[in-house]
Design a protein around this motif. Structure first.
Motif, short mmCIF file in Angstrom:
data_model
loop_
_atom_site.label_atom_id
_atom_site.label_comp_id
_atom_site.label_asym_id
_atom_site.label_seq_id
_atom_site.Cartn_x
_atom_site.Cartn_y
_atom_site.Cartn_z
N VAL A 205 0.83 -1.21 0.00
CA VAL A 205 0.00 0.00 0.00
C VAL A 205 0.86 1.25 0.00
CG1 VAL A 205 -1.65 1.35 1.36
CG2 VAL A 205 -2.00 -1.10 1.06
N ALA A 206 1.94 1.25 0.80
CA ALA A 206 2.83 2.41 0.87
C ALA A 206 3.46 2.71 -0.48
CB ALA A 206 3.91 2.16 1.91
N PHE A 207 3.80 1.65 -1.22
CA PHE A 207 4.43 1.84 -2.54
C PHE A 207 3.46 2.41 -3.58
CE2 PHE A 207 7.89 -1.40 -1.53
CZ PHE A 207 8.88 -0.43 -1.46
N ILE A 208 2.18 2.06 -3.46
CA ILE A 208 1.24 2.47 -4.51
C ILE A 208 0.46 3.74 -4.14
CG2 ILE A 208 0.96 0.10 -5.32
CD1 ILE A 208 -1.75 0.03 -3.93
N LYS B 47 1.38 6.85 -3.84
CA LYS B 47 1.69 7.99 -4.72
C LYS B 47 0.92 7.90 -6.03
CE LYS B 47 5.53 10.39 -6.98
NZ LYS B 47 7.00 10.40 -7.22
N ASP B 48 0.90 6.69 -6.63
CA ASP B 48 0.17 6.52 -7.88
C ASP B 48 -1.33 6.66 -7.67
OD1 ASP B 48 2.37 6.12 -9.50
OD2 ASP B 48 2.44 3.97 -9.12
N CYS B 49 -1.82 6.20 -6.51
CA CYS B 49 -3.25 6.33 -6.22
C CYS B 49 -3.67 7.79 -6.15
CB CYS B 49 -3.59 5.63 -4.91
SG CYS B 49 -3.51 3.83 -4.97
N PHE B 50 -2.88 8.59 -5.44
CA PHE B 50 -3.19 10.02 -5.32
C PHE B 50 -3.08 10.72 -6.68
CE2 PHE B 50 -1.89 9.58 -0.70
CZ PHE B 50 -3.20 9.64 -0.23
#
Length: 264
Positions: A187-190, A192-195
């Protein structure tokens, strides 16, 4: 194609009386078939804005609202004459690779060569790997796949163990903790892409249903797992939350492999 013109700054180019600008990045890293938005402002007497399919690698991208925008048309947001402002929506190709596209503004048709002001964009789609097979598998190039696999194996193993031998709560706890840690890192890795993706939705009033269908089970599953995990630490079993989390994770795992792991 007119005089060579000059680049005034990173997002601007001029040629005689004609100039073109953008606030968008001219180098983009995206996934196959992702929707991207590029804002363009072009100025000049009777200017015409074009995204010509025969220029560079434009042909591989689907463009909205239209490949040709004229001054004062329905798609022109600029209130002034001799200016065109538009937000282009592009759909990237399925095939991974590095693509160069060109958007340009030009003078009206007439005798002699037209004045042209242009901007080119470098778009890196996917992993930029070539494949000779009729489908390409990117599963093992995907960090989220590794983390998701660890989480799924730990979650399913922990569920089976506590079902078969209810006394092995210690091993069950270790496996569930492993699943929680792996998923939290994922979750932490994705994030940035989610936002970034949700920011585009808000800015352009557009929703990509593929991402939305992936986000919703992911959020529900992570929340349900966290509730079940906390209650488990307190000595309570919460089967409903656990099974809800398991169902959401399995669904998202398979969905991710089909949509992003295997590019048909």
């Amino acid at each position: 194609m007119g005089s060579p013109g000059e680049d005034n700054e990173e997002g601007a180019h001029s040629d005689g009386w004609y100039s073109i600008f953008t606030n968008s990045s001219r180098s983009l890293d995206i996934i196959p078939e992702e929707h991207i938005f590029i804002d363009i402002l072009v100025k000049g007497p009777g200017v015409i804005l074009k995204f010509h399919p025969d220029v560079l690698e434009n042909q591989f991208f689907t463009v909205y609202p239209a490949p040709i925008i004229t001054d004062g048309s329905n798609f022109d947001f600029a209130p002034e004459m001799d200016e065109i402002a538009v937000v282009f929506e592009f759909i990237a190709p399925k095939k991974a690779g590095v693509y160069e596209i060109l958007i340009y503004g030009r003078s009206p048709e007439g005798p002699g060569k037209p004045y042209i002001a242009d901007l080119n964009f470098t778009i890196n789609v996917g992993f930029a790997q070539e494949s000779n097979s009729w489908f390409k598998i990117d599963i093992f190039n995907h960090l989220n796949m590794y983390l998701g696999s660890v989480a799924m194996i730990s979650f399913i193993s922990g569920t089976i163990i506590i079902k078969v031998q209810k006394r092995k709560t210690y091993l069950h706890g270790i496996l569930m903790s492993t699943a929680l840690v792996a998923t939290s890192i994922n979750v932490a890795f994705i994030l940035k892409d989610c936002f970034r993706i949700m920011g585009k939705w808000i800015a352009y009033d557009y929703f990509d249903w593929i991402y939305l269908l992936h986000f919703i089970p992911g959020i529900i599953g992570f929340g349900a797992f966290f509730v079940a995990y906390i209650k488990g630490l307190a000595g309570y079993r919460n089967k409903k939350s656990g099974y809800l989390a398991l169902g959401c994770w399995v669904l998202n795992f398979i969905f991710g492999i089909i949509v992003w792991g295997v590019n048909w």
